[in-house]
Design a protein around this motif. Structure first.
Motif, PDB file in Angstrom:
ATOM      1  N   LEU A  26      -7.612 -10.767   4.441  1.00  0.00           N
ATOM      2  CA  LEU A  26      -6.440  -9.974   4.793  1.00  0.00           C
ATOM      3  C   LEU A  26      -5.463 -10.869   5.560  1.00  0.00           C
ATOM      4  O   LEU A  26      -5.473 -10.938   6.776  1.00  0.00           O
ATOM      5  N   ASP A 363      -6.084  -1.279  -1.831  1.00  0.00           N
ATOM      6  CA  ASP A 363      -6.574  -2.616  -1.487  1.00  0.00           C
ATOM      7  C   ASP A 363      -5.769  -3.234  -0.352  1.00  0.00           C
ATOM      8  O   ASP A 363      -6.227  -4.178   0.289  1.00  0.00           O
ATOM      9  N   ASP A 364      -4.573  -2.703  -0.099  1.00  0.00           N
ATOM     10  CA  ASP A 364      -3.684  -3.305   0.895  1.00  0.00           C
ATOM     11  C   ASP A 364      -3.493  -2.462   2.153  1.00  0.00           C
ATOM     12  O   ASP A 364      -2.838  -2.911   3.094  1.00  0.00           O
ATOM     13  N   THR A 365      -4.024  -1.245   2.181  1.00  0.00           N
ATOM     14  CA  THR A 365      -3.757  -0.345   3.297  1.00  0.00           C
ATOM     15  C   THR A 365      -5.056   0.296   3.765  1.00  0.00           C
ATOM     16  O   THR A 365      -5.807   0.850   2.953  1.00  0.00           O
ATOM     17  N   HIS A 426      -1.665  -2.891   6.950  1.00  0.00           N
ATOM     18  CA  HIS A 426      -1.031  -2.873   5.627  1.00  0.00           C
ATOM     19  C   HIS A 426      -0.559  -4.277   5.274  1.00  0.00           C
ATOM     20  O   HIS A 426       0.115  -4.944   6.069  1.00  0.00           O
ATOM     21  N   ASP A 427      -0.947  -4.735   4.079  1.00  0.00           N
ATOM     22  CA  ASP A 427      -0.490  -6.021   3.554  1.00  0.00           C
ATOM     23  C   ASP A 427       0.638  -5.774   2.565  1.00  0.00           C
ATOM     24  O   ASP A 427       0.451  -5.087   1.552  1.00  0.00           O
ATOM     25  N   ASP A 429       2.104  -8.296   0.980  1.00  0.00           N
ATOM     26  CA  ASP A 429       1.645  -9.206  -0.061  1.00  0.00           C
ATOM     27  C   ASP A 429       0.611 -10.131   0.577  1.00  0.00           C
ATOM     28  O   ASP A 429       0.152  -9.884   1.699  1.00  0.00           O
ATOM     29  N   ASP A 430       0.233 -11.189  -0.124  1.00  0.00           N
ATOM     30  CA  ASP A 430      -0.802 -12.072   0.409  1.00  0.00           C
ATOM     31  C   ASP A 430      -0.364 -12.798   1.672  1.00  0.00           C
ATOM     32  O   ASP A 430      -1.212 -13.304   2.419  1.00  0.00           O
ATOM     33  N   GLY A 433       1.851  -9.208   6.494  1.00  0.00           N
ATOM     34  CA  GLY A 433       1.091  -8.013   6.817  1.00  0.00           C
ATOM     35  C   GLY A 433       1.511  -7.406   8.137  1.00  0.00           C
ATOM     36  O   GLY A 433       2.073  -8.071   9.014  1.00  0.00           O
TER      37      GLY A 433
END
Length: 828
Positions: A26, A363-365, A426-427, A429-430, A433
């Motif tokens: 993350l 996958d991001d949150t 929360h991301d 993007d890579d 965040g």
């Protein structure tokens, strides 16, 4: 720790289903920096080498000469790749050593040189070893799916559990997931395994083997966690942080929070000022606790314990998924325990429950909800006794070791602390965040205490006083963080910016009166002669702090540079409700930090840093006016060593700290007065290592030279009380895995605390002392009881009588007597 297992497969050449350990870094999160990665080593038939490894940067390898299967497993671990290889025949091939910084392709060529094996790379950057033996059964020509050997590397989370005694990552010093080796600051981590092995019942006890930390400030009292770091006594009760945020205690009252160590995964100690990221804090450092959080693997444990002084307890820890697909997980941790203490009539009692829930929306949150609800109906005693009668005799006699100077009819410490909060991540993007942490605290303390105030002349009676009342505290804190990763040319950046806010309001009601005296050799209890009149003090105190911070971690080749700055705005208000007098102040302060480190290829990393601290005061002087905030600066230089592929971390550091506007409380009147500046400088050495699969060790030494800089004052040039010049510790654990004692872990440790001063003028010393601890842990599956173990902890093995420290000659604190605790644990 890496585990290796083998599974047989007998079907067609289409290949077995590959079980992968899903990994996700993350990158945008700042506090947790959670890493879940995996390495899978298996077999898939292949015919030719093709493709190339993407982003094949140089990696530090340390792979000794050994059988090829073990060498490839070590390669996959250190290179962080998926690697498939045949098990048939490969274990009989000898691989040469690979040590140094190489690309993964270069290292693989060296390992396979002369073996007859080659490799290919698939589209997902997976390496498959081909050639040699193993594709066909010569007797019947049937193509076999080969044996799958799976080497799964559990990557350490920077705020998560650690197997063994050696943590390699931390986020406490930087709020980002950073290797300790690459952090230009001294960090010590106490792991859960060490807490258990040493039988620690409080955070203060868990830090007994940490160099640079003195935990004997109040002797055998366990009511609060006092941790003196690098010789700075001021605010030693207020440097505990939980999940990256201050616990929001009010150390100017009795409302100081205490977190039970059974509920934490690890304890990170950051040495030196950390105000750039955390705001108000001690220049000696901070103690960062990481809560146990939900996991997506179903597991649990329950413990029963019993020991000396009628200590008894039960605890449980259960976690696992609530749905399929790693979307929702829970954790429930609870504990109840109680004990008598070594002081007559003083008891301890605690009940805690801590539920938590993690929801991965995408996958991001993700969102983790956490609660911690604690009730301490009994908090033991917190009183000291005079130096006359402990350090030297009074009328030819010493005070009894179990003497209680209060009265059972009027002795109470009832603390309730309830905390709820969340961690949201929360991301975008890579490389970008956001994270927000929030916690609310509701606490109440009801206290009655009678304590000695000194000898009544030359008689055998101690004068006493009553001080007590009740207080309530409400507080909340929130920390918003935005983290980005980017590059400028050949320089990689990890940039974090944050905005945090703290609010705290405490309301106190106190009564004070003199009471009857007591003869400690012939104590008479039950009629202390307390008459309650009008309140002694009624106050309402509030604190509001807003901080904006930024930090950039730069990496260029082997160089690591960290730069940070923070602006704080603090408003304090204190209302004396007896006379309606209101005092307070608005303060703003800029603090900065810089650190530089060079990481040699052999794992040696020298570093230097400069850091500042800022801590406003809610203490008042004799006139009721607030004291000036304390400020601190530190210069530190050190070197770390961590050989690649080994669970070893060595740290050596030297430091110089100056703390301005120090406040000292009178132990009888509780009135604070300014004490000038304290300068502290010294040396710290620490070693943590798993030397073999069976033997682990920790060792530490600290030299601290602290003194007052107060021209014209009697304290000028003197060493502060309760600061040992020398401390040292050694702890070792050996696991027996063969013979009649197989399954037994034996651990032992020794702690040395040097002399301290008992008064400000440095005319009376507290003698040094050495304590020995012992631990046994037996795996009961060896006698047919699966998933269970029995642990026995013995602290102060030889039952040494000693004075832990003194706060002036009026209050000396006796050290903890020998304790024995047996714990039966069942895991499921």
């Amino acid at each position: 720790m890496r585990s290796v297992c083998a599974m047989n497969a007998h079907h067609k050449k289409s290949g077995p289903a590959i079980r992968q350990f899903a990994g996700r870094l993350l990158l945008g999160t700042v506090l947790s920096g959670v890493v879940m990665a995996g390495v899978v080593v298996s077999i898939a038939p292949a015919q030719a080498q093709s493709g190339a490894l993407a982003n094949d940067a140089r990696v530090q390898f340390d792979i000794p000469a050994q059988n090829l299967d073990r060498a490839l497993t070590a390669f996959a671990d250190q290179a962080d790749v998926k690697l498939f290889f045949p098990s048939e025949g490969i274990a009989n091939v000898q691989a040469g050593a690979v040590s140094g910084r190489f690309t993964r392709e270069q290292a693989l060529q060296m390992l396979l040189s002369g073996s007859g094996y080659s490799w290919r790379v698939t589209d997902d950057d997976t390496i498959t070893i081909i050639g040699g033996l193993g594709s066909t059964d010569a007797s019947n020509g049937i193509v076999l799916d080969p044996v799958r050997v799976e080497a799964a590397r559990e990557v350490e989370r920077a705020d998560g559990p650690v197997q063994g005694y050696v943590a390699k990552r931390s986020l406490s010093a930087t709020k980002t997931d950073t290797p300790i080796l690459e952090t230009a600051q001294s960090i010590s981590v106490v792991t859960t395994e060490e807490i258990e092995d040493q039988g620690s019942q409080t955070v203060m006890q868990a830090m007994r083997y940490t160099p640079g930390a003195f935990t004997g400030q109040v002797g055998a009292s366990n009511r609060y966690d006092y941790v003196i770091l690098r010789g700075l006594v001021d605010r030693s009760i207020d440097n505990i942080y939980l999940d990256g945020m201050k616990t929001m205690s009010d150390d100017s009252t009795y409302s100081s929070m205490q977190i039970d160590p059974y509920f934490v995964e690890r304890i990170d100690t950051v040495k030196g000022p950390a105000s750039v990221l955390y705001g108000r804090s001690s220049p000696g450092g901070l103690v960062a606790l990481s809560s146990k959080k939900p996991e997506f693997e179903q597991k649990g444990e329950v413990e029963l314990s019993y020991g000396t002084r009628n200590q008894r307890g039960v605890a449980f820890d259960i976690t696992g998924p609530l749905t399929e697909g790693d979307k929702l997980a829970y954790r429930l941790v609870g504990k109840a325990d109680a004990a008598d203490t070594q002081f007559d009539y003083a008891k301890e009692e605690r009940y805690v429950i801590a539920p938590s829930l993690t929801a991965n929306f995408t996958d991001d949150t993700s969102l983790t909800l956490m609660g911690y609800f604690q009730r301490d109906p009994e908090g033991g005693t917190h009183n000291g006794v005079p130096a006359e009668g402990t350090l030297y005799p009074h009328n030819g006699r010493y005070l009894p070791r179990d003497f209680f100077d209060g009265d059972p009819s009027l002795e109470k410490f009832d603390r309730t602390q309830n905390m709820i909060g969340y961690e949201f991540e929360h991301d975008f993007d890579d490389d970008l965040g956001f994270k927000q942490n929030f916690r609310f605290l509701d606490s109440d303390v009801d206290i009655d205490q009678i304590y000695q105030t000194g000898w009544d002349g030359n008689s055998d009676n101690l004068k006493r006083a009553y001080y007590g009342g009740y207080e309530s505290l409400r507080a909340f804190t929130v920390d918003n963080q935005l983290t980005g990763k980017f590059a400028t040319g050949k320089v990689d950046h990890t940039l974090i910016g944050g905005l945090d806010y703290q609010h705290r309001r405490s309301r106190t009601n106190y009564w004070y009166t003199a009471v009857s005296s007591i003869n400690p050799w012939q104590p008479s209890y039950g009629n202390p002669g307390v008459t309650f009149g009008t309140p002694y003090a009624l106050a309402t105190k509030t604190l509001d702090q807003t901080g904006i911070y930024v930090q950039d971690q730069l990496a260029y080749e082997n160089w690591r540079l960290s730069l940070g700055a923070r602006q704080d705005w603090v408003e304090t208000d204190s209302l004396n409700r007896l006379n309606e007098k209101r005092t307070g102040e608005d303060r703003s302060e800029l603090t900065t930090r810089a650190g530089l480190l060079y990481l040699f290829d052999n794992g040696i990393a020298p570093y230097i840093n400069y850091s500042e601290s800022f801590n406003p005061n809610l203490y008042a002087d004799a006139n009721g006016d607030p004291l000036a905030p304390t400020k601190g600066t530190q210069y530190e230089a050190g070197v770390k060593y961590q050989p690649a592929g080994r669970d070893i971390l060595l740290t050596a550091s030297v430091f110089h700290i100056e703390q301005e506007n120090v406040a000292i409380a009178d132990p009888v009147t509780f009135v604070y007065s300014p004490a000038g500046t304290i300068k502290s400088q010294g040396l710290e050495l620490e070693a943590r290592a798993r030397l073999t699969d069976q033997f682990s060790v920790t060792a530490g030494y600290a030299y601290t030279d602290a003194s007052y800089d107060a021209p014209g004052d009697a304290k000028d040039g003197k060493m502060p009380m309760q600061v040992p010049e020398h401390t040292a510790s050694l702890w070792g654990k050996y696991s027996i895995d063969a013979g009649a004692l197989a399954g037994l872990d034996v651990a032992a440790g020794v702690r040395y605390v040097g002399e301290t001063w008992a008064n400000e003028t440095n005319t009376q010393r507290v003698p040094d002392y050495t304590l020995v601890d012992l631990s046994f842990d037996y795996d009961l599956s060896r006698i047919g009881v699966e998933n269970a173990d029995m642990r026995l902890n013995i602290n102060n093995l030889f039952d040494k009588e000693y004075v832990a420290s003194c706060n002036k000659l009026a209050n000396c604190y006796l050290g903890q007597e020998r304790t024995v605790l047996a714990t039966l644990r069942y895991r499921f």
